[in-house]
Design a protein around this motif. Structure first.
Motif, PDB file in Angstrom:
ATOM      1  N   ASP A 314       0.495  -0.999  -0.124  1.00  0.00           N
ATOM      2  CA  ASP A 314      -0.360  -0.158   0.127  1.00  0.00           C
ATOM      3  C   ASP A 314       0.985   1.309   0.308  1.00  0.00           C
ATOM      4  O   ASP A 314       0.288   1.662   1.332  1.00  0.00           O
ATOM      5  N   VAL A 315       1.624   1.427  -0.911  1.00  0.00           N
ATOM      6  CA  VAL A 315       2.754   2.637  -1.116  1.00  0.00           C
ATOM      7  C   VAL A 315       1.801   3.154  -2.541  1.00  0.00           C
ATOM      8  O   VAL A 315       1.509   2.929  -3.058  1.00  0.00           O
ATOM      9  N   SER A 316       2.001   5.352  -1.662  1.00  0.00           N
ATOM     10  CA  SER A 316       1.355   5.348  -3.054  1.00  0.00           C
ATOM     11  C   SER A 316       2.195   7.098  -3.144  1.00  0.00           C
ATOM     12  O   SER A 316       2.453   7.734  -1.656  1.00  0.00           O
ATOM     13  N   PHE A 317       2.596   7.728  -3.400  1.00  0.00           N
ATOM     14  CA  PHE A 317       3.274   8.974  -3.660  1.00  0.00           C
ATOM     15  C   PHE A 317       3.245   9.992  -5.107  1.00  0.00           C
ATOM     16  O   PHE A 317       2.676   9.206  -6.011  1.00  0.00           O
ATOM     17  N   THR A 318       3.568  10.388  -5.064  1.00  0.00           N
ATOM     18  CA  THR A 318       3.569  11.500  -6.573  1.00  0.00           C
ATOM     19  C   THR A 318       4.670  12.076  -6.924  1.00  0.00           C
ATOM     20  O   THR A 318       5.113  12.847  -6.015  1.00  0.00           O
ATOM     21  N   VAL A 319       5.227  12.278  -7.991  1.00  0.00           N
ATOM     22  CA  VAL A 319       6.606  13.488  -8.237  1.00  0.00           C
ATOM     23  C   VAL A 319       6.037  13.973  -9.507  1.00  0.00           C
ATOM     24  O   VAL A 319       5.635  13.547 -10.144  1.00  0.00           O
ATOM     25  N   ARG A 320       6.653  15.004  -8.891  1.00  0.00           N
ATOM     26  CA  ARG A 320       6.125  16.631  -9.902  1.00  0.00           C
ATOM     27  C   ARG A 320       7.032  16.455 -10.878  1.00  0.00           C
ATOM     28  O   ARG A 320       8.547  16.315 -10.973  1.00  0.00           O
ATOM     29  N   ARG A 321       7.027  16.745 -12.871  1.00  0.00           N
ATOM     30  CA  ARG A 321       8.529  17.000 -13.055  1.00  0.00           C
ATOM     31  C   ARG A 321       9.005  17.956 -12.928  1.00  0.00           C
ATOM     32  O   ARG A 321       8.939  19.067 -11.835  1.00  0.00           O
ATOM     33  N   GLY A 322       9.870  17.405 -12.618  1.00  0.00           N
ATOM     34  CA  GLY A 322      11.566  18.314 -13.098  1.00  0.00           C
ATOM     35  C   GLY A 322      11.746  18.359 -11.403  1.00  0.00           C
ATOM     36  O   GLY A 322      12.669  19.133 -11.298  1.00  0.00           O
ATOM     37  N   GLU A 421      28.613  13.184 -25.416  1.00  0.00           N
ATOM     38  CA  GLU A 421      28.885  13.914 -25.090  1.00  0.00           C
ATOM     39  C   GLU A 421      28.467  14.728 -23.668  1.00  0.00           C
ATOM     40  O   GLU A 421      28.577  15.216 -22.202  1.00  0.00           O
ATOM     41  N   LEU A 422      26.556  14.328 -23.504  1.00  0.00           N
ATOM     42  CA  LEU A 422      25.814  15.335 -22.571  1.00  0.00           C
ATOM     43  C   LEU A 422      26.348  14.213 -21.129  1.00  0.00           C
ATOM     44  O   LEU A 422      26.098  15.228 -20.150  1.00  0.00           O
ATOM     45  N   VAL A 423      27.322  13.604 -21.051  1.00  0.00           N
ATOM     46  CA  VAL A 423      27.745  12.390 -19.677  1.00  0.00           C
ATOM     47  C   VAL A 423      29.369  12.635 -20.276  1.00  0.00           C
ATOM     48  O   VAL A 423      29.623  12.423 -18.443  1.00  0.00           O
ATOM     49  N   ASP A 424      30.104  13.681 -20.363  1.00  0.00           N
ATOM     50  CA  ASP A 424      31.221  14.233 -20.457  1.00  0.00           C
ATOM     51  C   ASP A 424      32.236  13.102 -20.741  1.00  0.00           C
ATOM     52  O   ASP A 424      32.867  12.817 -20.545  1.00  0.00           O
ATOM     53  N   ARG A 474      31.297  12.734  -8.445  1.00  0.00           N
ATOM     54  CA  ARG A 474      31.042  13.753  -9.856  1.00  0.00           C
ATOM     55  C   ARG A 474      30.185  13.296 -10.342  1.00  0.00           C
ATOM     56  O   ARG A 474      29.137  13.935 -11.499  1.00  0.00           O
ATOM     57  N   VAL A 475      29.259  11.733 -10.248  1.00  0.00           N
ATOM     58  CA  VAL A 475      28.735  11.231 -11.059  1.00  0.00           C
ATOM     59  C   VAL A 475      27.083  11.957 -10.528  1.00  0.00           C
ATOM     60  O   VAL A 475      25.945  12.559 -10.906  1.00  0.00           O
ATOM     61  N   LEU A 476      27.120  12.342  -8.746  1.00  0.00           N
ATOM     62  CA  LEU A 476      26.078  13.848  -8.543  1.00  0.00           C
ATOM     63  C   LEU A 476      25.923  14.578  -9.365  1.00  0.00           C
ATOM     64  O   LEU A 476      24.472  15.327  -9.219  1.00  0.00           O
ATOM     65  N   GLU A 477      27.318  15.410  -8.835  1.00  0.00           N
ATOM     66  CA  GLU A 477      27.293  16.190 -10.205  1.00  0.00           C
ATOM     67  C   GLU A 477      26.870  16.305 -11.658  1.00  0.00           C
ATOM     68  O   GLU A 477      26.030  17.667 -11.821  1.00  0.00           O
ATOM     69  N   LEU A 478      26.468  15.436 -11.696  1.00  0.00           N
ATOM     70  CA  LEU A 478      26.301  15.206 -13.289  1.00  0.00           C
ATOM     71  C   LEU A 478      24.999  15.049 -13.485  1.00  0.00           C
ATOM     72  O   LEU A 478      24.369  15.554 -14.254  1.00  0.00           O
ATOM     73  N   LEU A 479      24.591  13.909 -12.581  1.00  0.00           N
ATOM     74  CA  LEU A 479      22.900  14.073 -12.758  1.00  0.00           C
ATOM     75  C   LEU A 479      22.573  15.718 -12.424  1.00  0.00           C
ATOM     76  O   LEU A 479      21.245  15.657 -12.946  1.00  0.00           O
ATOM     77  N   LEU A 480      23.029  16.485 -11.642  1.00  0.00           N
ATOM     78  CA  LEU A 480      21.781  16.826 -10.775  1.00  0.00           C
ATOM     79  C   LEU A 480      21.966  17.998 -12.329  1.00  0.00           C
ATOM     80  O   LEU A 480      21.570  19.320 -12.454  1.00  0.00           O
ATOM     81  N   ARG A 481      23.161  18.395 -12.984  1.00  0.00           N
ATOM     82  CA  ARG A 481      23.141  19.409 -13.910  1.00  0.00           C
ATOM     83  C   ARG A 481      22.030  18.068 -15.066  1.00  0.00           C
ATOM     84  O   ARG A 481      21.858  19.703 -15.894  1.00  0.00           O
ATOM     85  N   GLN A 483      19.859  16.889 -14.729  1.00  0.00           N
ATOM     86  CA  GLN A 483      18.227  17.769 -14.664  1.00  0.00           C
ATOM     87  C   GLN A 483      18.005  18.863 -14.767  1.00  0.00           C
ATOM     88  O   GLN A 483      16.618  19.356 -15.581  1.00  0.00           O
ATOM     89  N   ALA A 484      19.545  19.874 -14.392  1.00  0.00           N
ATOM     90  CA  ALA A 484      18.819  21.388 -15.001  1.00  0.00           C
ATOM     91  C   ALA A 484      18.268  21.858 -16.554  1.00  0.00           C
ATOM     92  O   ALA A 484      17.714  22.278 -17.197  1.00  0.00           O
ATOM     93  N   GLU A 485      19.483  20.849 -17.014  1.00  0.00           N
ATOM     94  CA  GLU A 485      19.499  21.214 -18.703  1.00  0.00           C
ATOM     95  C   GLU A 485      18.704  20.588 -19.280  1.00  0.00           C
ATOM     96  O   GLU A 485      18.128  20.489 -20.093  1.00  0.00           O
ATOM     97  N   LEU A 486      17.823  19.120 -18.779  1.00  0.00           N
ATOM     98  CA  LEU A 486      16.980  18.951 -19.581  1.00  0.00           C
ATOM     99  C   LEU A 486      15.323  18.406 -18.695  1.00  0.00           C
ATOM    100  O   LEU A 486      14.772  18.305 -19.955  1.00  0.00           O
ATOM    101  N   GLY A 487      15.858  19.293 -17.794  1.00  0.00           N
ATOM    102  CA  GLY A 487      14.305  19.701 -16.833  1.00  0.00           C
ATOM    103  C   GLY A 487      13.521  17.620 -16.941  1.00  0.00           C
ATOM    104  O   GLY A 487      12.856  17.210 -16.800  1.00  0.00           O
ATOM    105  N   LEU A 488      14.415  16.803 -16.720  1.00  0.00           N
ATOM    106  CA  LEU A 488      15.154  15.426 -15.967  1.00  0.00           C
ATOM    107  C   LEU A 488      13.767  15.318 -14.542  1.00  0.00           C
ATOM    108  O   LEU A 488      14.308  16.324 -13.989  1.00  0.00           O
ATOM    109  N   THR A 489      12.995  14.571 -14.727  1.00  0.00           N
ATOM    110  CA  THR A 489      12.074  13.740 -13.474  1.00  0.00           C
ATOM    111  C   THR A 489      13.325  12.367 -12.387  1.00  0.00           C
ATOM    112  O   THR A 489      13.142  11.740 -13.239  1.00  0.00           O
ATOM    113  N   TYR A 490      13.448  12.943 -11.492  1.00  0.00           N
ATOM    114  CA  TYR A 490      14.339  11.864 -10.980  1.00  0.00           C
ATOM    115  C   TYR A 490      13.779  10.821 -10.230  1.00  0.00           C
ATOM    116  O   TYR A 490      13.017  11.490  -9.084  1.00  0.00           O
TER     117      TYR A 490
END
Lengths: 551, 319
Positions: A314-322, A421-424, A474-481, A483-490
């Motif tokens: 019985d797990v419920s949750f919502t993730v908003r875009r971005g 290139e996106l992932v350096d 460094r991978v966390l930095e990449l993921l944050l970047r 998200q900002a550039e591509l508007g990803l939802t994690y």
């Protein structure tokens, strides 16, 4: 409980290692390491993967089992019975056998493999007592019972005749400690003893070792990749890097006045609680993913029958875009099962999951495939989640081909180059194979592959858990970047609360498949409402070493 | 606690075996229906007349509906009636039972010989990976796998029986009749099948030991400073027993199923030759009976192996 009076090496150390070198096949892996372990004190040895920390200690104690390894230098361990200290480097098997289990006890990383599955706990504890102390089976059994009680195994009398598979991971590690301490050794070697355990269990093991150490005056060598943990257990610290001791000083010095740049780098890369949060994101945006009353059960078939594991309840949750939802829990909390259900790997028994209003669970055929394209996943282990026989280019091209996203070979190549290139990573990685890459580079490739389909939602299932801290940062930095550039939802699944705080806008705490707490990250970390959340947070090694708090 | 769970475990295995046995019966029964040509015609051969044909067909029950035939076949088989041989007119069950002791003797002695050779060789080799002794064991076992059993049999006859005259070269004496003669007669054929099986089993034992010797708990055992013999016996070999039991069971079942060439070379009255002759003569009732018997023996061996698993491994016993 204490044994015969010990004769210590000239410098007063329990174990004195000097200019230790280990080479395998002409390559020197441990390069002239020296350290002393003082009586009753803990030496923390810290280093990232490949630093040679385990090999250093195993070679110094004569337990290294690598064919063709050449070990030189000196390693003197305290003698007993008024005898001289024993040189362990180049010692005969007989000499080593007399020292192992008697004067040195060992606890290894993975409690699920380091106990013998076909022997009773009593047998596994008593055999070293019979060997070194000449005890009868009966006397050894009594002592084994004392030891199980001392390490806090519930119902020890009954457990004596039980087997390792009947215990939890933490209990198995307690039994390992009982085995290691059976003959009251002067030295305990603990090689990443809590790495395979949950954070709350880790805290308990740390306390247990500390209590036993104080009671018995045992010296400890504690090996770990986790500087925060070393800060909690160690009196002295040796920082290893590529087989060399780059820094050696008391624990406070390491934290407050690190002399070597690498130590500073390790300290800075630690994912600490309360240090950082992701850039703010719109909290009132549209919901991208909505999960309602998800319920997953597994039928587990053993040799004698079936049982049902209620993995998600019985797990419920919502993730908003971005935004990023951090999913936190210990092993068995159901966090990976949720990822499996959302990606179609696991079939839920009940509940709903909607991506932009469309049913993510029912989707079959073309519409289902189109919907699933919008959800990508990055797994934990970068070594097994890439096909070793495919080039990096082929691995990234596969989702493009499956979903027929590129019209021509040229377009495909261009898209792969763009993703790298996106992932350096530079374009010449296309023709390389996974084994030529480091763990961090492989995880970058996994991320590029996940992004190939331009997903809306990326599920990161412990994606940085098996990386060294400096690479993880460094991978966390990449993921944050990204998200900002591509508007990803994690959907960011992790057990490390520091990492979760670094990445998440909202946090869902799970325990045993049930929701404990689901709130905005800032509120949750500042003021946890539930006892369990607080226990999780308390179990995280604090920023400052224990020695700083005591003094 | 343990006795009950072992019984439950074995109960499941027996039920499982029963289902498999029913499946085997279906296949064995279908055999006669599916083969090209009319078995009754073939059985009669040159004695064929329409009356004889009808009589045999009715006697064998082949004129009845298929399901009825199958049910009566199963019923008969369960009560030990496997029909009558087309060729000899004798009861199939009796013929098979007559051959069974020879085959069981050969298989059991052969597997014991295989274990006596394969266990020490495989354990030694697995514990000394990469050393000269390991290489020797691997080369010899590879050669052993490549040697045809009839060649090994003939070599043994030539050297031990004809050359040295130590043992008789052929024939079978029941153990109840004369245990010494039984042992002398079974020695060479059992050595032949045993050595061939040993070559295969050595490689399995070596792999199993090698894998276990790298396990974490073996390192733990070494870290306790235990004598090498205890580390090997209590920690390595006990954990390698499961795959060793598996391959031993497979080898035993294979030999029980008949080793035709060896039986021919040593004039051994086993099931292999009987089956071969039955196939050559298209003696369907006998073929059916032999296949069924082999299946039963295979299932029995598997049951024993399963029972031993639960003795060896508490995870199977207690879960």
């Amino acid at each position: 409980m204490t044994g015969t009076p010990a004769v210590v090496p000239a410098n007063g150390a329990v174990l004195s290692v000097a200019d230790l070198r280990v080479s395998i096949g002409g390559r020197e892996i441990v390069r002239g390491v020296s350290f002393d372990v003082r009586p009753g004190q803990t030496l923390g040895i810290v280093g990232e993967s490949g630093s040679g920390k385990s090999m250093t200690v195993l070679a110094a104690t004569g337990l290294l089992d690598a064919p063709g390894a050449r070990v030189t230098g000196s390693s003197l361990i305290t003698g007993t019975d008024g005898g001289a200290p024993t040189q362990l480097i180049g010692a005969a098997e007989r000499t080593l056998r007399r020292v192992h289990g008697d004067r040195v006890g060992f606890v290894f990383q993975d409690p699920s493999t380091s106990l013998n599955p076909v022997l009773t706990l009593e047998r596994q504890i008593s055999e070293s007592l019979e060997t070194h102390r000449g005890m009868t089976r009966r006397a050894a059994r009594t002592r084994a019972l004392d030891l199980l009680t001392a390490v806090g195994i519930p119902d020890p009398e009954r457990r004596l005749d039980g087997y390792p598979h009947q215990l939890s991971g933490g209990q198995r590690q307690r039994v390992m400690i009982a085995i290691a301490l059976a003959c009251d050794p002067t030295l305990l070697i603990a090689d990443e003893p809590t790495t395979a355990l949950d954070v709350t269990t880790q805290a308990q093991i740390v306390e247990l070792v500390r209590a036993l150490q104080q009671e018995r005056g045992t010296a400890v060598v504690w090996i770990s990749h986790d500087l925060g943990l070393i800060g909690q257990v160690a009196d002295d610290v040796t920082v290893l890097r590529q087989g060399e001791a780059v820094e050696q000083q008391p624990v406070l010095g390491v934290f407050d006045a690190p002399r070597h740049a690498y130590t500073r780098q390790l300290l800075d890369a630690r994912p600490l609680l309360g240090q950082s949060a992701p850039p703010p994101a719109d909290a009132s945006g549209a919901a991208l993913l909505t999960v309602e009353s998800l319920d997953v059960r597994f039928a587990v078939t053993g040799p004698t029958g079936r049982s049902v594991v209620h993995a998600v309840d019985d797990v419920s949750f919502t993730v908003r875009r971005g935004r990023t939802l951090g999913v936190v829990g210990e092993s068995g909390s159901g966090k990976s099962t949720i990822a499996g259900a959302l990606t179609g790997l696991v079939r839920p028994r009940a509940g709903a999951a909607r991506l932009d209003g469309e049913d993510l669970l029912a989707g079959r055929g073309a519409s289902g495939r189109r919907l699933r394209r919008r959800v990508a996943m990055v797994f934990q282990d970068p070594f097994s989640s890439l096909n070793g026989r495919s080039t990096i280019g082929t691995s990234i091209a596969e989702p493009l081909r499956v979903h027929r996203l590129t019209a021509s070979g040229a377009a495909e190549r261009a898209r792969i180059a763009e993703l790298l290139e996106l992932v350096d990573l530079s374009g010449d990685y296309v023709d390389r194979y996974p084994h030529e890459l480091s763990g961090g580079q492989r995880q970058r490739v996994s991320i590029a592959r996940a992004l190939a389909l331009e997903p809306d939602l990326v599920i990161l299932d412990e994606s940085t858990a098996s990386l060294d801290v400096s690479i993880q940062a460094r991978v966390l930095e990449l993921l944050l970047r990204l998200q900002a550039e591509l508007g990803l939802t994690y959907l960011f699944i992790a057990h490390d609360l520091g990492v979760v705080q670094r990445m998440s806008h909202d946090v869902l705490v799970l325990r045993g498949g049930r929701t404990v707490e689901h709130r905005p990250a800032a509120d949750l970390f500042a003021d946890p409402r539930e006892e369990y959340t607080r226990a999780l947070l308390d179990a995280v090694p604090p920023v400052r070493p224990r020695a700083a708090q005591a003094g | 606690m343990t006795a009950g769970s072992i019984a439950r475990f074995l109960g499941r295995r027996v039920a499982h075996s029963a289902v498999v046995l029913l499946g085997v019966m279906v296949v064995v029964f279908a055999l006669v229906q599916l083969v090209p040509g009319d078995p009754v015609r073939i059985a009669l051969g040159t004695r064929y007349t329409q009356e004889a044909y009808d009589a045999l067909r009715a006697a064998s029950g082949l004129d009845r509906p298929l399901l009825e035939q199958f049910l009566s076949y199963v019923g008969n088989a369960l009560t030990g009636d496997l029909g009558v041989s087309f060729r000899t007119g004798e009861a199939v069950a009796g013929t098979l039972l007559e051959r069974l002791p020879a085959t069981v003797s050969l298989a059991l002695v052969g597997v014991v010989i295989a274990l006596v050779v394969a266990l020490p060789a495989g354990i030694w080799s697995g514990l000394h990976e990469g050393r000269v002794s390991d290489a020797v064991v691997r080369v010899v076992s590879q050669a052993g796998v490549s040697v045809p059993d009839f060649w090994l049999g003939m070599l043994l006859i030539t050297v031990v029986a004809s050359g040295l005259g130590w043992l008789p070269s052929s024939g079978y004496v029941p153990i109840a009749e004369d245990p010494v003669q039984w042992a002398r007669r079974v020695a060479l054929p059992a050595l032949t099948v045993g050595l061939v099986a040993a070559a295969i089993m050595t490689r399995y034992v070596r792999t199993a030991v090698l894998e276990v010797s790298h396990a974490g708990y073996v390192r733990t055992a070494r870290s306790k400073g235990l004598p090498a013999s205890v580390v090997t016996g209590r920690h390595v070999v006990r954990n390698a027993l499961i795959p060793i039991l598996t391959i031993t069971g497979i080898q035993l079942a294979t030999i029980l199923g008949g080793v035709i060439v060896v039986e021919v070379v040593f004039a051994w009255p086993g099931l292999g030759r009987l089956t071969y002759d039955a196939v050559a003569a298209r003696d369907y009732p006998l073929i059916q009976g032999a296949v069924l018997l082999m299946a039963v023996m295979f299932l029995l061996v598997n049951l024993v192996v399963d029972a031993l698993y639960s003795v060896v491994d508490p995870r199977i016993r207690l879960s």
